[in-house]
Design a protein around this motif. Structure first.
Motif, PDB file in Angstrom:
ATOM      1  N   VAL A 125       0.866  -0.901   0.130  1.00  0.00           N
ATOM      2  CA  VAL A 125       0.023   0.292   0.139  1.00  0.00           C
ATOM      3  C   VAL A 125       1.559   1.100  -0.131  1.00  0.00           C
ATOM      4  CG1 VAL A 125      -0.513   0.059   2.585  1.00  0.00           C
ATOM      5  CG2 VAL A 125      -1.843   0.958   1.092  1.00  0.00           C
ATOM      6  N   TRP A 156      -5.691   1.399  -9.952  1.00  0.00           N
ATOM      7  CA  TRP A 156      -5.450   0.220  -8.610  1.00  0.00           C
ATOM      8  C   TRP A 156      -6.083  -0.477  -9.416  1.00  0.00           C
ATOM      9  CZ3 TRP A 156      -0.378   0.692  -9.481  1.00  0.00           C
ATOM     10  CH2 TRP A 156       0.079  -0.602  -9.191  1.00  0.00           C
ATOM     11  N   PRO A 161      -5.216   3.755  -2.441  1.00  0.00           N
ATOM     12  CA  PRO A 161      -4.712   2.764  -0.707  1.00  0.00           C
ATOM     13  C   PRO A 161      -5.864   1.652  -0.163  1.00  0.00           C
ATOM     14  CG  PRO A 161      -4.746   5.060   0.133  1.00  0.00           C
ATOM     15  CD  PRO A 161      -5.046   5.027  -1.418  1.00  0.00           C
ATOM     16  N   THR A 162      -6.587   1.789  -0.678  1.00  0.00           N
ATOM     17  CA  THR A 162      -8.178   0.733  -0.005  1.00  0.00           C
ATOM     18  C   THR A 162      -8.157   0.207  -1.437  1.00  0.00           C
ATOM     19  OG1 THR A 162      -9.214   2.685   0.586  1.00  0.00           O
ATOM     20  CG2 THR A 162      -9.287   0.526   0.413  1.00  0.00           C
ATOM     21  N   GLU A 220      -4.996  -1.126  -3.064  1.00  0.00           N
ATOM     22  CA  GLU A 220      -4.219  -1.888  -2.440  1.00  0.00           C
ATOM     23  C   GLU A 220      -4.123  -2.380  -1.491  1.00  0.00           C
ATOM     24  OE1 GLU A 220      -0.030   0.811  -3.806  1.00  0.00           O
ATOM     25  OE2 GLU A 220      -1.873   2.286  -2.962  1.00  0.00           O
ATOM     26  N   LEU A 221      -5.434  -2.161  -0.093  1.00  0.00           N
ATOM     27  CA  LEU A 221      -5.439  -2.969   0.659  1.00  0.00           C
ATOM     28  C   LEU A 221      -5.764  -4.101   0.418  1.00  0.00           C
ATOM     29  CD1 LEU A 221      -5.301  -0.499   3.068  1.00  0.00           C
ATOM     30  CD2 LEU A 221      -3.941  -2.224   3.380  1.00  0.00           C
ATOM     31  N   ARG A 234       5.203  -3.942   5.534  1.00  0.00           N
ATOM     32  CA  ARG A 234       4.234  -3.075   4.979  1.00  0.00           C
ATOM     33  C   ARG A 234       3.775  -2.668   6.207  1.00  0.00           C
ATOM     34  NH1 ARG A 234       5.625   1.389   3.413  1.00  0.00           N
ATOM     35  NH2 ARG A 234       3.650   2.907   2.292  1.00  0.00           N
TER      36      ARG A 234
END
Length: 451
Positions: A136, A161, A214-215, A217-218, A287
Motif C-alpha cells: 500500500v 489500481w 490505498p484501499t 491496494e489493501l 508494509r
C-alpha cells in the motif's frame, strides 16, 4: 469524453496473470497487445501456446491470437514498449512482485521498470492500470512518477489500481466472470473508462467497487490474509485434534454449517503454498511495520508459523509410520504442485515435505500429473516417476500431498500389490479411508489420529 471506438488495451507482463488477462480482454471483444521482455515467451504466445498449465487458457488464447487459423485476430504480442505506447488507450501492468531475497517485503523492481519504460513514451491520453499486488502506498508514488515522465503531460496520463483475484486452476473463469471488480481511481474519467472495459462482466452481475488508491491496494492483501487465516485456523484445530484424539474433518463439517463461518477453506492438511498467499502475507506484515501499524498484523506471524509447522508435522508422521528412522526408507509422494489443476510448484508444501524427507535420508519418489518438469528443476535430487503406480513401487510409506482428482480415483487394491508396506498418510484429507483400509492399508490422515 467517451471513446467513439472501444479502447485499445495493452497488457505489460505476460506471465500467469498477464497472459490470462490479455486473452480474456480479447474474448470480451477488445483489440489487445501483450508485452513481455522475454522474446521466447512472446514467440510462444504468438503460436497460441501458454508457458504454464492453466485449464482452458490455451483454448482461450487460440481463439484470438492473430495469424492462427479461425482466430479473431484481436490479440497480438510484442517486446516493444514503443509499440505498446503507440497502440494502447488502457495499459494494464501485470508484472510479478516476488518476495525480496532475505526479507519479507515485496520486490517492486519489475513494476518500477514497467512504469519507467512506458511513461516516457506516452504522448497522448492514456490510462495506466496496475494489477500487480503491491505494498500500500505504491500507487501514490507511481502516479507521481507517471505524471513526471510522460510527455502527454499532467491530466492526460492517469493511473488507476485494479487488483487481481485469480485462483490458479480457475483463472479463466475468474477473469471473465469475476466475483468482484475493484478499481482505485482519482477521476471520473478513469472510472468511466474502466466501466467500459468491464462492461460485460458488470452487466452479468459482477459487483464494481470504486475506491481510492490505498484501499484498492489493501483489498488484495486483506483478502489473502483472511483466506490464510481460515486455513491456518483449521490447521490449528487439527493440532488440537491430534492432541485430544478428535477428528478435524468432522469438526470442520460441524462448524462449516454455520453460514457466518462457511465451509470453504476449512480443509485441514499440510497448509497453503503457491506464488501468492505466503509472499502476500509477509509483504503485508512488512508494509504494516513501515507504516507503524505492525501491531495490527502480528497475528499474521502466527498464521504463517502454523502453516509452516504443518510441513514438519507431516515429516514426523512419515518417520513414525516407518518405525522411527527415515534412513534408507522408500517414500512415495503423490503430488508436487501447491494445489491441483496447476503446474505451479512455487513454495509448494508437497515438494517441501518431499525435500525434507530426502534430506533426512529417505529415498523419495514423486509423481504429479502436471508439475513434474517444474519440480525437477527445483529439486533435481529427488526421484521422479511417470505414474502413481510407478511412484509407489517398493514404497515403505505413501504420502498423499496434493489433492488431484486422479489420486482420489486410485484403486487401493492395485497399489497394494506394488508397495513394500501398505501404509498411506493423507496430507490433504480427501481420500476415502474406508476404501483404503478395506484393501489392507494402514491409513492415517492429518488431524484425525483415531478416524
Amino acid at each position: 469524453m467517451a471513446h467513439q471506438a472501444p479502447p485499445r488495451i495493452t497488457v505489460i507482463g505476460t506471465g500467469y496473470l498477464g497472459a490470462t488477462h490479455a486473452a480474456a480482454m480479447a474474448d470480451l471483444g477488445f483489440e489487445v497487445l501483450g508485452l513481455d521482455v522475454l522474446p521466447e515467451k512472446i514467440e510462444m504466445l504468438s503460436r497460441g501456446e501458454v508457458p504454464m498449465y492453466e485449464p482452458g487458457l490455451e483454448e482461450l488464447l487460440r481463439r484470438h491470437v492473430a495469424g492462427l487459423e479461425g482466430a479473431s485476430g484481436r490479440l497480438r504480442f510484442t517486446t516493444s514498449y514503443e509499440e505498446v505506447a503507440d497502440f494502447g488507450d488502457v495499459h494494464f501492468v501485470c508484472v510479478n512482485t516476488p518476495q525480496r531475497h532475505g526479507e519479507y517485503a515485496a520486490d517492486m523492481s519489475y513494476v518500477d521498470t514497467a512504469i519507467e519504460s512506458l511513461a516516457p513514451l506516452l504522448r497522448r491520453r492514456a490510462l495506466v492500470v496496475g494489477k500487480s499486488t503491491v505494498p500500500v502506498g505504491s500507487a501514490d508514488r507511481l502516479a507521481a512518477r507517471l505524471a513526471e515522465l510522460s510527455p502527454a503531460g499532467e491530466g492526460e496520463v492517469e493511473l488507476a489500481w485494479n487488483p487481481e483475484f485469480l485462483r490458479e486452476g480457475f483463472a479463466v473463469d475468474d477473469t471473465l466472470h469475476p466475483d468482484r471488480i475493484v478499481v482505485g481511481v482519482r477521476s471520473e474519467r478513469a472510472e468511466t473508462l474502466l466501466r467500459e472495459v468491464y462492461a460485460k462482466p458488470v452487466a452479468e452481475g459482477s459487483p464494481f467497487v470504486v475506491t481510492d488508491f490505498p484501499t484498492a491496494e489493501l483489498v488484495k492483501a486483506a483478502a489473502n490474509s483472511f483466506l490464510a487465516t481460515k486455513i491456518s485456523f483449521i490447521n490449528a484445530m487439527a493440532e488440537v485434534c491430534e492432541a485430544a484424539d478428535g477428528d478435524v474433518v468432522k469438526l470442520a463439517e460441524a462448524i462449516g454449517h454455520d453460514e457466518r463461518i462457511g465451509r470453504k477453506f476449512l480443509r485441514a492438511g499440510i497448509g497453503f503454498g503457491g506464488g501468492c498467499l505466503p509472499k502476500d502475507l509477509r509483504a503485508f506484515m512488512a508494509r504494516a511495520g513501515e507504516l507503524g501499524a505492525d501491531q495490527a498484523l502480528t497475528f499474521l506471524r502466527e498464521i504463517d508459523s502454523i502453516n509452516m509447522r504443518r510441513r514438519g508435522h507431516m515429516v514426523e508422521l512419515a518417520r513414525e509410520a516407518v518405525g522411527g528412522g527415515l534412513l534408507g526408507k522408500r517414500v512415495a509422494v503423490l503430488g508436487a504442485t501447491f494445489k491441483p489443476d496447476s503446474d505451479d510448484v512455487r513454495d509448494s508444501p508437497a515438494l517441501n515435505v518431499a525435500g525434507q524427507l530426502h534430506l533426512q535420508g529417505a529415498q523419495v519418489t514423486v509423481y504429479d500429473p502436471k508439475g513434474m518438469e517444474n519440480a525437477r528443476r527445483l529439486f533435481p535430487t529427488l526421484g521422479y516417476a511417470d505414474s502413481a503406480l510407478a511412484a509407489v513401487r517398493g514404497a515403505d510409506v505413501v504420502l498423499h500431498l496434493t489433492e488431484w482428482r486422479e489420486f482420489g480415483e486410485l484403486d487401493p487394491a492395485v497399489l497394494a500389490d506394488a508397495v513394500a508396506e501398505r501404509r498411506i498418510l493423507d496430507g490433504r484429507n480427501t481420500l476415502d479411508a474406508a476404501l483404503w483400509r478395506k484393501a489392507g492399508w494402514t491409513f492415517r490422515a492429518l488431524g484425525r489420529p483415531t478416524a
